[in-house]
Scaffold this active site. Structure first.
Site, mmCIF file in Angstrom:
data_model
loop_
_atom_site.group_PDB
_atom_site.id
_atom_site.type_symbol
_atom_site.label_atom_id
_atom_site.label_comp_id
_atom_site.label_asym_id
_atom_site.label_seq_id
_atom_site.Cartn_x
_atom_site.Cartn_y
_atom_site.Cartn_z
ATOM 1 N N GLY A 17 39.840 -17.376 -44.352
ATOM 2 C CA GLY A 17 40.251 -16.022 -44.009
ATOM 3 C C GLY A 17 41.143 -15.994 -42.785
ATOM 4 N N ARG B 193 33.906 -5.331 -45.524
ATOM 5 C CA ARG B 193 33.555 -4.732 -44.231
ATOM 6 C C ARG B 193 34.706 -3.944 -43.625
ATOM 7 N NH1 ARG B 193 31.532 -9.328 -40.666
ATOM 8 N NH2 ARG B 193 32.343 -10.387 -42.488
ATOM 9 N N ILE C 156 36.836 -12.701 -50.989
ATOM 10 C CA ILE C 156 36.596 -11.782 -52.112
ATOM 11 C C ILE C 156 37.048 -10.368 -51.775
ATOM 12 C CG2 ILE C 156 34.623 -13.127 -52.959
ATOM 13 C CD1 ILE C 156 32.868 -10.675 -52.052
ATOM 14 N N ASP C 157 37.316 -10.098 -50.497
ATOM 15 C CA ASP C 157 37.571 -8.718 -50.070
ATOM 16 C C ASP C 157 39.015 -8.239 -50.285
ATOM 17 O OD1 ASP C 157 34.976 -8.665 -49.244
ATOM 18 O OD2 ASP C 157 35.416 -8.948 -47.117
ATOM 19 N N GLN D 289 28.106 -10.703 -55.683
ATOM 20 C CA GLN D 289 29.552 -10.548 -55.791
ATOM 21 C C GLN D 289 30.320 -11.840 -55.515
ATOM 22 O OE1 GLN D 289 30.627 -6.439 -53.866
ATOM 23 N NE2 GLN D 289 28.626 -7.077 -53.149
ATOM 24 N N HIS E 236 25.258 -10.624 -52.311
ATOM 25 C CA HIS E 236 25.879 -11.919 -52.590
ATOM 26 C C HIS E 236 26.139 -12.203 -54.057
ATOM 27 C CE1 HIS E 236 25.351 -12.634 -48.379
ATOM 28 N NE2 HIS E 236 26.117 -13.704 -48.511
ATOM 29 N N GLY F 115 40.527 -15.566 -39.654
ATOM 30 C CA GLY F 115 39.983 -16.338 -38.535
ATOM 31 C C GLY F 115 40.359 -17.809 -38.651
ATOM 32 N N SER F 116 40.122 -18.357 -39.823
ATOM 33 C CA SER F 116 40.423 -19.775 -40.066
ATOM 34 C C SER F 116 41.915 -20.062 -39.902
ATOM 35 C CB SER F 116 40.002 -20.160 -41.487
ATOM 36 O OG SER F 116 38.653 -19.851 -41.691
HETATM 37 P P1 ADP Z 1 37.390 -16.257 -41.766
HETATM 38 O O1 ADP Z 1 38.285 -17.444 -41.795
HETATM 39 O O2 ADP Z 1 36.748 -16.010 -43.117
HETATM 40 O O3 ADP Z 1 38.073 -15.038 -41.176
HETATM 41 P P2 ADP Z 1 35.931 -16.715 -39.268
HETATM 42 O O4 ADP Z 1 36.647 -15.656 -38.539
HETATM 43 O O5 ADP Z 1 34.467 -16.844 -39.084
HETATM 44 O O6 ADP Z 1 36.129 -16.612 -40.854
HETATM 45 O O7 ADP Z 1 36.601 -18.109 -38.899
HETATM 46 C C1 ADP Z 1 36.148 -19.331 -39.452
HETATM 47 C C2 ADP Z 1 36.236 -20.424 -38.420
HETATM 48 O O8 ADP Z 1 37.590 -20.590 -37.993
HETATM 49 C C3 ADP Z 1 35.470 -20.167 -37.143
HETATM 50 O O9 ADP Z 1 34.100 -20.478 -37.261
HETATM 51 C C4 ADP Z 1 36.177 -21.086 -36.156
HETATM 52 O O10 ADP Z 1 35.730 -22.419 -36.304
HETATM 53 C C5 ADP Z 1 37.614 -20.999 -36.624
HETATM 54 N N1 ADP Z 1 38.328 -19.991 -35.819
HETATM 55 C C6 ADP Z 1 38.390 -18.659 -36.021
HETATM 56 N N2 ADP Z 1 39.118 -18.037 -35.075
HETATM 57 C C7 ADP Z 1 39.538 -19.019 -34.227
HETATM 58 C C8 ADP Z 1 40.318 -19.057 -33.030
HETATM 59 N N3 ADP Z 1 40.842 -17.936 -32.499
HETATM 60 N N4 ADP Z 1 40.525 -20.246 -32.438
HETATM 61 C C9 ADP Z 1 40.015 -21.379 -32.964
HETATM 62 N N5 ADP Z 1 39.269 -21.414 -34.075
HETATM 63 C C10 ADP Z 1 39.024 -20.272 -34.704
#
Ligand code: ADP
Length: 363
Positions: free
Chosen positions: A104, A196, A151-152, A286, A284, A106-107
């Protein structure tokens, strides 16, 4: 050949395996040495058996499986520089300078940060003698390509994220099952679906299931939603409809930004209409089950395109995300899409609903 690794990070979704499979096979086809990184960033930081060389047959018989067979995780270590330093060392030791991240926003943000820091991480590894000068020079450029598994359908820049279509199939199956029982007993059913910060699943479900009312975060209902909703439900019953369906996105809010929950909606229906009302929270379910044909093909197309993008990367190329635009696989600047996705969340927090809907665009 070039060293390339693929990993899945953040929440899992159906179709991630198809994407991993396509990455591995396309990369082998183009002469790369390919690795899986297991358990997302945690596996990259920990190294060892978590980074495993892949071959053609190691991705056989995974395309039909839900979730991600190489594991996913949330990883606190990668958010710290020391964690990323360890990760960089593990990659250099295996000659990996090309990364495909499936996750997502964050990743993808983490991946971009890693790429920006890469030079300084290698300098530190050289100073502390963890790598030598030849390695510092040979692996000086890290290329990154992302694709969005969620999935969102909550990412700006792609029409569909990998996993959304399968989640919709799961939701529709559940609703069809519930409709038959609701019909028999003249009930009102309230379904809470995931998302969310994004009402896509709720909105599409409401259309496809002939729902009477839907609550989504991007477009909160009129202040007077309770009486409007009751009027609508009553109108349908009076017209001879034997059941009512209301869809509530888990992130639904009112115009003050306060949550609207399935429980609150039920209370309104019971208090005002005295209808037999039940709540189903799909949860879950989903995320589970086999990926749909669409998600398998989407994963295949995105995975192949991601490898092509990596092979064509130059030092000047920005990190990109592979997206679906119309029916085309396209490459977009990763950070621009992440910023836009964050801007939607901010618009919602600022109660700027028109802006939120406009920014959300097609996806
Ligand atoms: P998603 O990728 O589904 O949005 P997360 O936001 O939980 O999920 O991010 C997944 C992982 O990516 C985190 O647990 C972390 O290891 C890494 N990550 C997210 N944001 C950052 C960031 N700003 N800097 C470094 N690593 C990050």
């Amino acid at each position: 050949g070039k060293g390339l690794a693929v990993f899945t990070s953040g929440g899992d979704s159906q179709g991630m395996n198809a994407a991993v499979r396509a990455v591995v096979r396309m990369a082998i086809y183009l002469g790369c040495k390919v690795f899986f990184i297991k358990e997302g960033y945690q596996g990259m930081v920990d190294g060892g058996d978590n980074i495993e060389e892949a071959n053609w047959s190691s991705v056989s018989s995974i395309i039909h499986k839900g979730g991600t067979v190489i594991g996913s995780a949330r990883c606190m270590d990668f958010k710290e520089r020391v964690g990323r330093l360890k990760a960089a060392c593990n990659l250099v030791k295996r000659g990996i300078t090309n990364l495909v991240v499936i996750g997502g926003d964050g990743s993808l943000t983490g991946a971009n940060l890693f790429r920006q820091e890469w030079s300084s991480l290698l300098d530190e590894l050289l100073q502390t003698s963890q790598i030598n000068k030849a390695e510092r020079e040979k692996y000086k450029q890290l290329n990154i390509v992302g694709m969005v598994g969620s999935i969102d359908n909550d990412f700006c820049g792609t029409d569909m994220t990998i996993g959304t279509d399968s989640a919709l199939h799961r939701i529709m199956d559940a609703i069809d099952a519930i409709v038959s029982t609701a019909y028999s007993h003249q009930r009102t059913f309230i379904m809470e679906v995931m998302g969310r910060h994004c009402g896509y699943l709720a909105l599409v479900t409401a259309l496809a299931a002939e729902a009477d009312f839907v609550f989504i975060p991007e477009w909160p209902p009129h202040q007077d939603w309770a009486s409007k909703m009751c009027k609508k439900l009553l109108q349908e019953r009076t017209a001879g409809q034997r059941l009512n369906i209301i869809i509530v996105s888990e992130g639904a809010i009112d115009r003050d930004g306060q949550p609207i929950t399935a429980e609150m909606v039920k209370q309104v229906v019971v208090d005002n209409l005295k209808q037999d009302t039940r709540i189903t929270v799909l949860g879950h379910v989903q995320r589970g089950g086999a990926p749909s044909a669409f998600d398998r093909v989407l994963g295949c197309r995105m995975g192949a395109e991601a490898v092509m993008a990596l092979m064509e990367a130059t030092p000047e190329t920005e990190a990109c995300v592979v997206s679906l635009d119309g029916n085309q696989a396209v490459r977009l600047p990763l950070m621009e899409c992440v910023e836009k996705t964050k801007a939607v969340a901010k618009a919602m927090a600022d109660k700027e609903w028109e802006l939120a809907v406009q920014l959300r665009g097609r996806s």
